[in-house]
Motif scaffolding. Structure first.
Motif, PDB file in Angstrom:
ATOM      1  N   ARG A   1       1.008  -1.258  -0.008  1.00  0.00           N
ATOM      2  CA  ARG A   1       0.124   0.087   0.086  1.00  0.00           C
ATOM      3  C   ARG A   1       0.772   1.332  -0.049  1.00  0.00           C
ATOM      4  O   ARG A   1       0.594   2.421  -0.338  1.00  0.00           O
TER       5      ARG A   1
ATOM      6  N   THR B   1      -8.120  -4.174  -2.501  1.00  0.00           N
ATOM      7  CA  THR B   1      -9.083  -3.457  -3.444  1.00  0.00           C
ATOM      8  C   THR B   1      -8.379  -2.372  -4.385  1.00  0.00           C
ATOM      9  O   THR B   1      -8.680  -2.141  -5.463  1.00  0.00           O
ATOM     10  N   LEU B   2      -7.254  -1.840  -3.933  1.00  0.00           N
ATOM     11  CA  LEU B   2      -6.634  -0.681  -4.418  1.00  0.00           C
ATOM     12  C   LEU B   2      -5.372  -1.162  -5.349  1.00  0.00           C
ATOM     13  O   LEU B   2      -4.599  -0.590  -6.129  1.00  0.00           O
TER      14      LEU B   2
END
Length: 194
Positions: free
Chosen positions: A34, A76-77
């Protein structure tokens, strides 16, 4: 490794080594990906952790024997497949796939049935899938009752059950998550507790 990146876990290696856990099941890296780190950087950080912990324990930990690396869970990202592929090839005998059972079949997207609304953290159903992946790889047996070897059973207000004492994880493996804690063991005498 909630709220930590791999390099922050490595700074805790001396504290971990003091307890000399029988096994280490290393599940970290989502916060690294992330933060935009590459698969190679993340795999390198896992190697640094293993080297560091082994420097403190006379090379006690061996991949596939008592050191295991979990793949990253779907996000999700970010697509974590390149990182998982590299971890799986680097730590093949000690790799635990957490990814496959938590994604939407045929895609890299997390299955919303197994995640909290944030799409980052697994819910109780996702936690169960994580535990099953670890149990399957390691051949642990799940205990279904408590108050054995100083372990106790508690029911929480939110309906979850907690098993464990958080005192001796080096002898009886505790798997802890934000919503649940399960005790699993690979001790032969525990096999009758299913």
């Amino acid at each position: 490794a909630g709220n930590l990146r791999i390099q922050e876990l490595t700074t805790c290696a001396a504290e971990i080594a003091l307890h000399l856990p029988d096994e280490i099941i290393f599940a970290a890296g989502v916060n690294n990906i992330r933060a935009g780190e590459s698969a190679a950087t993340i795999a390198g950080r896992v190697a640094t952790f293993l080297t560091t912990i082994n420097s403190l324990t006379s090379n006690y930990y061996v991949v596939g024997v008592n050191f295991f690396v979990c793949g990253l869970v779907p996000q999700t990202l970010q697509d974590v497949t390149a990182t998982n592929d590299l971890l799986a090839s680097t730590y093949s005998s000690g790799y635990i796939d957490l990814y496959t059972s938590l994604r939407v079949s045929g895609t890299s997207a997390p299955n919303p049935s197994f995640y909290n609304v944030d799409g980052i953290h697994t819910n109780a159903y996702g936690d169960q899938r994580i535990v099953k992946s670890i149990v399957s790889k390691r051949g642990y047996s799940l205990r279904n009752y408590a108050d054995i070897n100083n372990y106790s059973l508690r029911t929480l207000e939110n309906g979850y059950v907690v098993i464990g004492n958080n005192v001796t994880p080096q002898t009886l493996f505790d798997l802890v998550d934000t919503k649940s804690q399960l005790r699993v063991s690979n001790t032969i005498s525990d096999a009758t507790d299913n």
